[in-house]
Motif scaffolding. Structure first.
Motif, PDB file in Angstrom:
ATOM      1  N   THR A   1      -3.619   3.104  -0.546  1.00  0.00           N
ATOM      2  CA  THR A   1      -3.938   2.751  -1.934  1.00  0.00           C
ATOM      3  C   THR A   1      -3.206   1.468  -2.287  1.00  0.00           C
ATOM      4  OG1 THR A   1      -4.138   5.091  -2.495  1.00  0.00           O
ATOM      5  CG2 THR A   1      -3.918   3.543  -4.320  1.00  0.00           C
TER       6      THR A   1
ATOM      7  N   ARG B   1      -5.581  16.109  -2.211  1.00  0.00           N
ATOM      8  CA  ARG B   1      -4.453  15.258  -1.870  1.00  0.00           C
ATOM      9  C   ARG B   1      -3.305  16.128  -1.385  1.00  0.00           C
ATOM     10  NH1 ARG B   1      -1.195  12.205  -6.400  1.00  0.00           N
ATOM     11  NH2 ARG B   1      -2.212  13.909  -7.515  1.00  0.00           N
TER      12      ARG B   1
ATOM     13  N   TYR C   1       0.818  -1.213   0.000  1.00  0.00           N
ATOM     14  CA  TYR C   1       0.000   0.000   0.000  1.00  0.00           C
ATOM     15  C   TYR C   1       0.849   1.260   0.000  1.00  0.00           C
ATOM     16  CZ  TYR C   1      -4.314  -2.560   0.942  1.00  0.00           C
ATOM     17  OH  TYR C   1      -5.388  -3.378   0.852  1.00  0.00           O
TER      18      TYR C   1
ATOM     19  N   THR D   1       6.205  10.382  -3.435  1.00  0.00           N
ATOM     20  CA  THR D   1       5.766  10.395  -4.821  1.00  0.00           C
ATOM     21  C   THR D   1       4.869  11.579  -5.152  1.00  0.00           C
ATOM     22  OG1 THR D   1       3.924   8.950  -4.225  1.00  0.00           O
ATOM     23  CG2 THR D   1       5.920   7.892  -5.076  1.00  0.00           C
TER      24      THR D   1
ATOM     25  N   CYS E   1       2.011  11.784  -0.548  1.00  0.00           N
ATOM     26  CA  CYS E   1       1.929  10.345  -0.749  1.00  0.00           C
ATOM     27  C   CYS E   1       3.310   9.721  -0.652  1.00  0.00           C
ATOM     28  CB  CYS E   1       1.309  10.031  -2.108  1.00  0.00           C
ATOM     29  SG  CYS E   1       1.049   8.267  -2.407  1.00  0.00           S
TER      30      CYS E   1
ATOM     31  N   ALA F   1       5.172   6.009  -1.523  1.00  0.00           N
ATOM     32  CA  ALA F   1       5.076   4.686  -2.116  1.00  0.00           C
ATOM     33  C   ALA F   1       5.354   3.630  -1.049  1.00  0.00           C
ATOM     34  CB  ALA F   1       6.077   4.573  -3.262  1.00  0.00           C
TER      35      ALA F   1
ATOM     36  N   GLY G   1      -0.715   1.053  -5.432  1.00  0.00           N
ATOM     37  CA  GLY G   1      -0.635   2.380  -6.025  1.00  0.00           C
ATOM     38  C   GLY G   1       0.676   3.042  -5.669  1.00  0.00           C
ATOM     39  N   SER G   2       0.946   4.166  -6.284  1.00  0.00           N
ATOM     40  CA  SER G   2       2.190   4.866  -5.979  1.00  0.00           C
ATOM     41  C   SER G   2       1.994   6.350  -5.705  1.00  0.00           C
ATOM     42  CB  SER G   2       3.185   4.695  -7.121  1.00  0.00           C
ATOM     43  OG  SER G   2       2.662   5.255  -8.306  1.00  0.00           O
TER      44      SER G   2
ATOM     45  N   ASP H   1      -8.073   3.378  -1.476  1.00  0.00           N
ATOM     46  CA  ASP H   1      -8.941   2.243  -1.186  1.00  0.00           C
ATOM     47  C   ASP H   1      -9.476   2.285   0.245  1.00  0.00           C
ATOM     48  OD1 ASP H   1      -6.528   0.710  -3.089  1.00  0.00           O
ATOM     49  OD2 ASP H   1      -8.634   0.603  -3.686  1.00  0.00           O
TER      50      ASP H   1
ATOM     51  N   CYS I   1      -1.279   7.668  -4.758  1.00  0.00           N
ATOM     52  CA  CYS I   1      -2.427   7.887  -3.873  1.00  0.00           C
ATOM     53  C   CYS I   1      -3.578   8.640  -4.528  1.00  0.00           C
ATOM     54  CB  CYS I   1      -1.998   8.635  -2.607  1.00  0.00           C
ATOM     55  SG  CYS I   1      -0.653   7.850  -1.709  1.00  0.00           S
ATOM     56  N   VAL I   2      -3.779   8.468  -5.815  1.00  0.00           N
ATOM     57  CA  VAL I   2      -4.849   9.204  -6.490  1.00  0.00           C
ATOM     58  C   VAL I   2      -6.214   8.654  -6.120  1.00  0.00           C
ATOM     59  CG1 VAL I   2      -5.882   9.752  -8.717  1.00  0.00           C
ATOM     60  CG2 VAL I   2      -3.416   9.949  -8.412  1.00  0.00           C
TER      61      VAL I   2
END
Length: 120
Positions: free
Chosen positions: A98, A46, A31, A57, A49, A51, A101-102, A108, A104-105
């Motif tokens: 997320t 946002r 995540y 990222t 984030c 990774a 993901g990388s 989840d 965080c757009v």
């Protein structure tokens, strides 16, 4: 995945604050963990984030140079260090996860949020 934020508070402009997000669940290493915020009357945005490997990222332009997100996988915790706070930083801050993901757009999982209020 469960996310629990803490650390929100009332702080004066120019001050600093560190938010924490403790995460738990399965496949945590898959995540990306990030932070969003929502100010009164505004859309959620946002903020930052990380990774899964801890690489930064994304950092929102208005907080670059002031906010830093770090991740301690041993403690299953991420931190958002906020310096030089401004009244415009007032918002509810949410921790997100997320999967695979990388940046965080599309998150989840969301935490319940923690309130940050910056007084002028």
């Amino acid at each position: 995945v469960q996310l629990v934020e803490s650390g929100g508070d009332l702080v004066q402009a120019g001050g600093s604050l560190t938010l924490s997000c403790k995460y738990s669940g399965s496949n945590l290493g898959d995540y990306a963990i990030g932070w969003y915020r929502q100010a009164p009357g505004k859309e959620r945005e946002r903020v930052s984030c990380l990774a899964p490997n801890g690489t930064t990222t994304y950092v929102e332009s208005s907080v670059k140079g002031r906010f830093t997100e770090t991740r301690d996988n041993a403690k299953n915790t991420v931190y958002l260090r906020m310096n030089s706070l401004k009244p415009d930083d007032t918002a509810v801050y949410y921790c997100t996860a997320t999967f695979l993901g990388s940046i965080c757009v599309v998150a989840d999982h969301w935490g319940q949020g923690t309130q940050v209020t910056v007084s002028s």
